[in-house]
Design a protein around this motif. Sequence first.
Motif, PDB file in Angstrom:
ATOM      1  N   GLN A  56       0.831  -1.204   0.000  1.00 52.97           N
ATOM      2  CA  GLN A  56       0.000   0.000   0.000  1.00 52.97           C
ATOM      3  C   GLN A  56       0.872   1.263   0.000  1.00 52.97           C
ATOM      4  OE1 GLN A  56      -0.246  -2.628   1.977  1.00 52.97           O
ATOM      5  NE2 GLN A  56      -2.292  -3.462   1.635  1.00 52.97           N
ATOM      6  N   GLN A  57       2.008   1.218   0.704  1.00 57.02           N
ATOM      7  CA  GLN A  57       2.916   2.366   0.726  1.00 57.02           C
ATOM      8  C   GLN A  57       3.645   2.521  -0.603  1.00 57.02           C
ATOM      9  OE1 GLN A  57       4.774   0.838   4.390  1.00 57.02           O
ATOM     10  NE2 GLN A  57       4.548   2.916   5.217  1.00 57.02           N
ATOM     11  N   GLY A  58       3.639   1.468  -1.418  1.00 60.51           N
ATOM     12  CA  GLY A  58       4.268   1.520  -2.732  1.00 60.51           C
ATOM     13  C   GLY A  58       3.302   1.866  -3.848  1.00 60.51           C
ATOM     14  N   LEU A  59       2.068   2.209  -3.489  1.00 59.24           N
ATOM     15  CA  LEU A  59       1.064   2.588  -4.488  1.00 59.24           C
ATOM     16  C   LEU A  59       1.307   4.000  -5.008  1.00 59.24           C
ATOM     17  CD1 LEU A  59      -2.385   1.453  -3.069  1.00 59.24           C
ATOM     18  CD2 LEU A  59      -1.491   0.918  -5.347  1.00 59.24           C
ATOM     19  N   ARG A  60       1.188   4.155  -6.301  1.00 58.14           N
ATOM     20  CA  ARG A  60       1.200   5.497  -6.883  1.00 58.14           C
ATOM     21  C   ARG A  60      -0.224   6.025  -6.812  1.00 58.14           C
ATOM     22  NH1 ARG A  60       4.126   9.241  -9.008  1.00 58.14           N
ATOM     23  NH2 ARG A  60       3.299  10.579 -10.647  1.00 58.14           N
ATOM     24  N   MET A  61      -0.407   7.101  -6.086  1.00 52.08           N
ATOM     25  CA  MET A  61      -1.739   7.677  -5.917  1.00 52.08           C
ATOM     26  C   MET A  61      -2.020   8.759  -6.959  1.00 52.08           C
ATOM     27  SD  MET A  61      -2.796   5.835  -3.451  1.00 52.08           S
ATOM     28  CE  MET A  61      -4.323   6.653  -3.078  1.00 52.08           C
ATOM     29  N   ARG A  62      -1.009   9.591  -7.202  1.00 56.44           N
ATOM     30  CA  ARG A  62      -1.202  10.708  -8.132  1.00 56.44           C
ATOM     31  C   ARG A  62      -1.332  10.188  -9.565  1.00 56.44           C
ATOM     32  NH1 ARG A  62       3.193  15.384  -8.457  1.00 56.44           N
ATOM     33  NH2 ARG A  62       4.193  13.796  -9.703  1.00 56.44           N
ATOM     34  N   GLY A  63      -2.371  10.624 -10.241  1.00 55.81           N
ATOM     35  CA  GLY A  63      -2.573  10.248 -11.636  1.00 55.81           C
ATOM     36  C   GLY A  63      -3.112   8.844 -11.831  1.00 55.81           C
ATOM     37  N   ASP A  65      -6.227   5.748 -10.343  1.00 57.70           N
ATOM     38  CA  ASP A  65      -7.524   5.583  -9.678  1.00 57.70           C
ATOM     39  C   ASP A  65      -7.411   4.683  -8.445  1.00 57.70           C
ATOM     40  OD1 ASP A  65      -7.093   3.144 -10.919  1.00 57.70           O
ATOM     41  OD2 ASP A  65      -9.092   3.028 -11.825  1.00 57.70           O
ATOM     42  N   ALA A  66      -6.200   4.614  -7.867  1.00 58.53           N
ATOM     43  CA  ALA A  66      -5.965   3.728  -6.719  1.00 58.53           C
ATOM     44  C   ALA A  66      -6.910   4.035  -5.559  1.00 58.53           C
ATOM     45  CB  ALA A  66      -4.514   3.824  -6.267  1.00 58.53           C
ATOM     46  N   ALA A  67      -7.091   5.306  -5.248  1.00 56.70           N
ATOM     47  CA  ALA A  67      -7.962   5.669  -4.113  1.00 56.70           C
ATOM     48  C   ALA A  67      -9.410   5.284  -4.399  1.00 56.70           C
ATOM     49  CB  ALA A  67      -7.850   7.160  -3.813  1.00 56.70           C
ATOM     50  N   GLU A  68      -9.872   5.581  -5.605  1.00 59.81           N
ATOM     51  CA  GLU A  68     -11.258   5.272  -5.974  1.00 59.81           C
ATOM     52  C   GLU A  68     -11.519   3.772  -5.927  1.00 59.81           C
ATOM     53  OE1 GLU A  68     -10.178   9.186  -7.734  1.00 59.81           O
ATOM     54  OE2 GLU A  68      -9.202   7.244  -7.695  1.00 59.81           O
ATOM     55  N   ARG A  69     -10.499   2.992  -6.181  1.00 57.19           N
ATOM     56  CA  ARG A  69     -10.636   1.531  -6.158  1.00 57.19           C
ATOM     57  C   ARG A  69     -10.449   0.959  -4.761  1.00 57.19           C
ATOM     58  NH1 ARG A  69      -6.758  -0.262 -10.981  1.00 57.19           N
ATOM     59  NH2 ARG A  69      -7.276  -2.323 -10.173  1.00 57.19           N
ATOM     60  N   GLY A  70     -10.159   1.809  -3.784  1.00 65.42           N
ATOM     61  CA  GLY A  70      -9.998   1.348  -2.416  1.00 65.42           C
ATOM     62  C   GLY A  70      -8.693   0.613  -2.166  1.00 65.42           C
ATOM     63  N   LEU A  71      -7.729   0.768  -3.058  1.00 69.18           N
ATOM     64  CA  LEU A  71      -6.481   0.028  -2.913  1.00 69.18           C
ATOM     65  C   LEU A  71      -5.658   0.413  -1.688  1.00 69.18           C
ATOM     66  CD1 LEU A  71      -5.416  -0.264  -6.659  1.00 69.18           C
ATOM     67  CD2 LEU A  71      -6.325  -2.066  -5.166  1.00 69.18           C
ATOM     68  N   THR A  78      -4.313  -8.170  -2.952  1.00 71.10           N
ATOM     69  CA  THR A  78      -5.146  -7.408  -3.876  1.00 71.10           C
ATOM     70  C   THR A  78      -4.350  -6.264  -4.505  1.00 71.10           C
ATOM     71  OG1 THR A  78      -7.139  -7.972  -2.638  1.00 71.10           O
ATOM     72  CG2 THR A  78      -7.261  -6.014  -4.053  1.00 71.10           C
ATOM     73  N   VAL A  79      -3.565  -5.583  -3.691  1.00 68.71           N
ATOM     74  CA  VAL A  79      -2.750  -4.470  -4.183  1.00 68.71           C
ATOM     75  C   VAL A  79      -1.721  -4.979  -5.188  1.00 68.71           C
ATOM     76  CG1 VAL A  79      -1.089  -2.686  -3.534  1.00 68.71           C
ATOM     77  CG2 VAL A  79      -3.128  -3.063  -2.132  1.00 68.71           C
ATOM     78  N   LEU A  80      -1.053  -6.069  -4.858  1.00 69.95           N
ATOM     79  CA  LEU A  80      -0.022  -6.611  -5.740  1.00 69.95           C
ATOM     80  C   LEU A  80      -0.606  -7.071  -7.070  1.00 69.95           C
ATOM     81  CD1 LEU A  80       2.043  -8.557  -3.085  1.00 69.95           C
ATOM     82  CD2 LEU A  80       2.731  -6.444  -4.259  1.00 69.95           C
ATOM     83  N   VAL A  81      -1.753  -7.719  -7.049  1.00 75.45           N
ATOM     84  CA  VAL A  81      -2.410  -8.158  -8.287  1.00 75.45           C
ATOM     85  C   VAL A  81      -2.771  -6.941  -9.142  1.00 75.45           C
ATOM     86  CG1 VAL A  81      -4.523  -9.216  -9.203  1.00 75.45           C
ATOM     87  CG2 VAL A  81      -3.229 -10.367  -7.412  1.00 75.45           C
ATOM     88  N   ALA A  82      -3.274  -5.888  -8.513  1.00 71.67           N
ATOM     89  CA  ALA A  82      -3.630  -4.670  -9.249  1.00 71.67           C
ATOM     90  C   ALA A  82      -2.389  -4.034  -9.882  1.00 71.67           C
ATOM     91  CB  ALA A  82      -4.331  -3.672  -8.335  1.00 71.67           C
ATOM     92  N   MET A  83      -1.280  -4.019  -9.150  1.00 75.36           N
ATOM     93  CA  MET A  83      -0.041  -3.430  -9.667  1.00 75.36           C
ATOM     94  C   MET A  83       0.496  -4.194 -10.867  1.00 75.36           C
ATOM     95  SD  MET A  83       2.016  -2.551  -6.204  1.00 75.36           S
ATOM     96  CE  MET A  83       1.873  -0.982  -5.369  1.00 75.36           C
ATOM     97  N   VAL A  84       0.433  -5.515 -10.805  1.00 76.24           N
ATOM     98  CA  VAL A  84       0.917  -6.320 -11.932  1.00 76.24           C
ATOM     99  C   VAL A  84       0.029  -6.109 -13.156  1.00 76.24           C
ATOM    100  CG1 VAL A  84       1.294  -8.687 -12.752  1.00 76.24           C
ATOM    101  CG2 VAL A  84       2.047  -8.019 -10.467  1.00 76.24           C
TER     102      VAL A  84
END
Length: 114
Positions: A56-63, A65-71, A78-84
């Motif tokens: 979660q700390q490695g998520l890119r938020m700016r630019g 839709d990570a926040a909107e997706r609840g990541l 779930t986060v890792l699957v989304a990133m891949v």
Amino acid sequence: MKTTIWHNPNCGTSRKTLAILQETPGIEVQVVEYLQTPPSAEKLAQLYRDAGISPQQGLRMRGTDAAERGLPDADDATVLVAMVAEPILIERPLVETEKGVRLCRPQEKVYEIL
């Protein structure tokens, strides 16, 4: 020292971090443009573990839709699957050396593992 940078050439911080690596004597740099060649979920999990941060700390938020997706509140898998699936969600640059891994924001964090 062998070094790998997960790099986005369109990112100023990533370019500055790469420049530091290229200008440091004794550094052999492998550049992985992660948008074209994303790391596996297993590799990302290892990078974040070695960096001492959560996916979660490695998520890119700016630019993204990570926040909107609840990541930011999702479980690690779930986060890792989304990133891949969508590597734009990976915050950059990640740098790995024999001394550890850092998410180099700001770019000067790279000196901690050189």
